[in-house]
Each structure stands twice: as C-alpha cells, then as structure tokens.
Design an enzyme around this catalytic site. Sequence first.
Site, PDB file in Angstrom:
ATOM      1  N   HIS A   1      -4.547  -7.881   0.184  1.00 33.30           N
ATOM      2  CA  HIS A   1      -4.125  -6.610   0.439  1.00 33.30           C
ATOM      3  C   HIS A   1      -3.190  -6.461   2.010  1.00 33.30           C
ATOM      4  O   HIS A   1      -2.041  -5.793   1.789  1.00 33.30           O
ATOM      5  CB  HIS A   1      -5.038  -5.685   0.211  1.00 33.30           C
ATOM      6  CG  HIS A   1      -4.607  -4.147   0.103  1.00 33.30           C
ATOM      7  ND1 HIS A   1      -4.007  -3.644  -0.815  1.00 33.30           N
ATOM      8  CD2 HIS A   1      -4.753  -3.098   1.056  1.00 33.30           C
ATOM      9  CE1 HIS A   1      -3.260  -2.272  -0.678  1.00 33.30           C
ATOM     10  NE2 HIS A   1      -3.803  -2.112   0.722  1.00 33.30           N
TER      11      HIS A   1
ATOM     12  N   TYR B   1      -3.695  10.977   0.740  1.00 32.27           N
ATOM     13  CA  TYR B   1      -4.254  10.893  -0.754  1.00 32.27           C
ATOM     14  C   TYR B   1      -4.341  12.076  -1.690  1.00 32.27           C
ATOM     15  O   TYR B   1      -3.759  12.054  -2.768  1.00 32.27           O
ATOM     16  CB  TYR B   1      -5.652  10.204  -0.640  1.00 32.27           C
ATOM     17  CG  TYR B   1      -5.722   8.704  -0.387  1.00 32.27           C
ATOM     18  CD1 TYR B   1      -5.798   7.689  -1.250  1.00 32.27           C
ATOM     19  CD2 TYR B   1      -5.522   8.332   0.969  1.00 32.27           C
ATOM     20  CE1 TYR B   1      -5.639   6.313  -1.274  1.00 32.27           C
ATOM     21  CE2 TYR B   1      -5.611   6.763   1.443  1.00 32.27           C
ATOM     22  CZ  TYR B   1      -5.518   5.994   0.351  1.00 32.27           C
ATOM     23  OH  TYR B   1      -5.733   4.637   0.318  1.00 32.27           O
TER      24      TYR B   1
ATOM     25  N   ASP C   1       0.766  -1.088  -0.063  1.00 30.22           N
ATOM     26  CA  ASP C   1       0.156   0.092  -0.085  1.00 30.22           C
ATOM     27  C   ASP C   1       0.940   1.255   0.058  1.00 30.22           C
ATOM     28  O   ASP C   1       1.826   1.279  -0.708  1.00 30.22           O
ATOM     29  CB  ASP C   1      -0.918  -0.006   1.191  1.00 30.22           C
ATOM     30  CG  ASP C   1      -2.212   0.984   1.002  1.00 30.22           C
ATOM     31  OD1 ASP C   1      -3.029   0.606   0.598  1.00 30.22           O
ATOM     32  OD2 ASP C   1      -1.891   2.017   1.538  1.00 30.22           O
TER      33      ASP C   1
END
Length: 455
Positions: free
Chosen positions: A431, A374, A226
């Site tokens: 993930h 982000y 990630d």
Amino acid sequence: MWLEILLASVLGFVIYWFISRDKEETLPLEDGWWGPGAKPAAREDESIRPFKVETSDEEIKDVHQRIDKFRLTPPLEDSRFHYGFNATYLKKITSYWRNEFDWKKQVDILNRYPHFKTKIEGLDIHFIHVKPPQLPAGRSARPLLMVHGWPGSFYEFYKIIPFLTDPKNHGLSDEHVFEVICPSIPGYGFSEASSKKGFDSVATARIFYKLMLRLGFQEFYIQGGDWGALICTNMAQLVPSHVKGLHLNMALILRNSFTLTLLLGRRFGGLFGYTERDMELMYPFKEKFLYSIMRESGYMHIQCTKPDTVGCALNDSPVGLAAYILEKFSTWTNAEYRNLEDGGLEKKFSLDELLTNIMLYWTTGTIVSSQRYYKENLGQGWMAHKHERMKVHVPTGFAAFPFELVHVPEKWVKFKYPKLISYSYMARGGHFAAFEEPELLARDIRKFVSLLEHQ
C-alpha cells in the site's frame, strides 16, 4: 425495403452510440472558505512563505514522560498481529523511541528539502518543493504533484524524490527529470485543518490545483495512492486541461457488475478480461477480498462515523497513536505479516522512518483532523458523490502493487479511466508504494510519462 431497414439500423446505432458513449464531464470548479468564522472581505494573502520544521527540548521531554507512563496490556500467547498490534513488540518500539530515537536528527532530515506555506481558501497549506540539482542542456523539468494518504504524510516521498529530481545520480537515465511538489492534505501534518464540516477530497483537489497555479504551473503531472489517488482523480475531473497525466498506485472503482464477475471469475476469468496474474492476486475470493476487507476495515467504520471519539485517546497517548498507525504499516505492507511476532515492520522500514511519521502526527496534534477526512468523504455512503460516478478523461498510468489492500484489474481501471495508457504489475510492494519501493514506483512513473510523451 431492405435499404430502409439498413438506414434505420444505422440510424439506431448512431443514436445508441451517441447516448451511450463516454461523456467527458467535469466537476464544477467552485470555491470555498474553510478557515474559522466568516470569509473576510479583504483579499487573501497569496504569498508563499518559507517554512522550517522545528522542535524543542520541552516537546521531546513531554513525549518521553508520556511514554514512561504508558500502561501495557500483555498480549495473548501466540497471538502475533492477529489481535492488532502485538504489545510485546510494542515494548521494543517504545524502548527505542524513549532511549535511542533522535527526533532532532530527524527534524534535520525533514529540513533537507525546502518547505513552504501559503494561504488558500482560508487554510495555511504546507508543501515541500524540490527542484532538480541540475538539468541536461536544453531540457526543462516536468512539474509533478505527489499526494499522500492516511496514515501517511509528505515524508512518504522522501526516498522517491531523488529518483525523480536527480535520476542520473541514482542509476536512472536523465530523459525525464521532475520538479516535485508534495503538499500535506489539510488537517494532516503542517497543513491547517478545516474549521468547517464538509471538507472533502474535491475541496482538497481544488486547493492543490490553486497551489500549482500559484507556483506558476499551468500544466502538470499528478500522482497518488490512498487518499492521494482520490484527490488526484478529482483534480483530473475538475481541471482536465491542466493535468498532463495522472499516475496512480491505488484506485477506488465501484461498479455492481464487477462484483458479479468476481464471483464467477474463478471459473470464467478469461471471459471477463482477467489475466493469469489477476487471478493469482484476486483468488481465493473469500480470503483476498471478503475476509481481507472485513479484517482490515474496522478503523474505517470508526473514522467514517465517530472520528473524534477515538481521536481523543490517540491525541493524548503517543504510544497509543503509534500502535494504531504502525499496525497499518504492518498489514497494509503485506497481509501475511500479521503472522509474525514483529508484524514484519522492519522488513521494509527502519524504526527511525516509522517513528518520524508518528511524530509528524503527534507534534502537530493532527490525528483527529486526519481521521475526520473519512467522515467527510465516506460518511454519506458509497456512490453518494457525483465524482464517484464520473469517468476520468486524462491520460492515466497505473501501478498494481501485489500486496495492495485490494487488487484492481486493468479492465476495471480502464472503465473508470478510459485513457489508460500504462498498466503495470509491479514485482513487489504494498500500500505504501513510495515509502516501500521508491525506485520501482519512480521507474513506473517515468515509463508512463515516456509512453505519453511519445504518443
């Protein structure tokens, strides 16, 4: 004449090779100040201070009162996790959280490993530092930095650490023993958030590099998935001479030609270097890529554009926060879990583990700052940053977990990481690799290091 043509051809080839070969660029190692106000004239305090996770009855009482006041919206019939987090299952979680979950006990578990803080570029950086309980005679531990992502935390690594620091007592050989450092990304958990705009993965990589130097490590291994994968990639681009090896379980590879090969790969996969396993993981293309990305990326658009707006609600409601985050621990572990009434959450995790991660966001009030990451990294669009166009020239290992959000074939990884020496198709997992399959990931890290050190 033929000799002249031959010499011209050789010269042309040499010129083409020189121009087109991979240039081992590095990112400039700049500096920054992310604390409030102007950077003070005085030298920054570089001391490393012990830290302990703490809680109080008042903190727990406040969570319970907020849970009690939560307003539930009944789910549609037979909707399972197709509309997001199923409210019927959410009732079970909130009941457990309110009546059975013991946060004080989990705080004790968090404190099993040594915690520290230190100031770097104006921010108080939190990390855990776990040394081996014992070392084989004449051996030294290999320093390994492990970096988490969103919506995870340093706690993701608690189950993998024993396989790395104490392998002999956990069924693995003691050929490779690690000293593990797990920092919290600034703005996550116990690491202070930036007060200024622009704090991105490159700034984080530089701070974590300074952290490793401060701990006395000139050379070290790094590992991440990630955001951790991007931060570790940036570290390798900033200071390749200090990174002995880079291990990833996720990679962001952006290249237009790869998109074209995807469209043709179902018929001509072999021509593009795709293996049978790649084909299984990538096709049918519409479901595995197009529909999957559209279905799972709504949160990203929000957080890349207006993170503070949704953040206000999540920072005010622990149940809302849990639903928002835990939905990712369902579908990012396995996309098919959206077809289950409980989202498959307890197939890989316990409720105690899941709620501990939620509490790390809730008690520190860091959901907003974590979402801003982000906007800082992706808010300018794809390929807007230099590091996205640069290759990585340090030895690299890659673990391809079958239920990762998007499968990345070896050929793609090798384009970005030319010194790829280990690529593994993992037997299971998604993930949150270290959290889901700690032993599998530990074994692959050890395999990579073994291949590298025996070259």
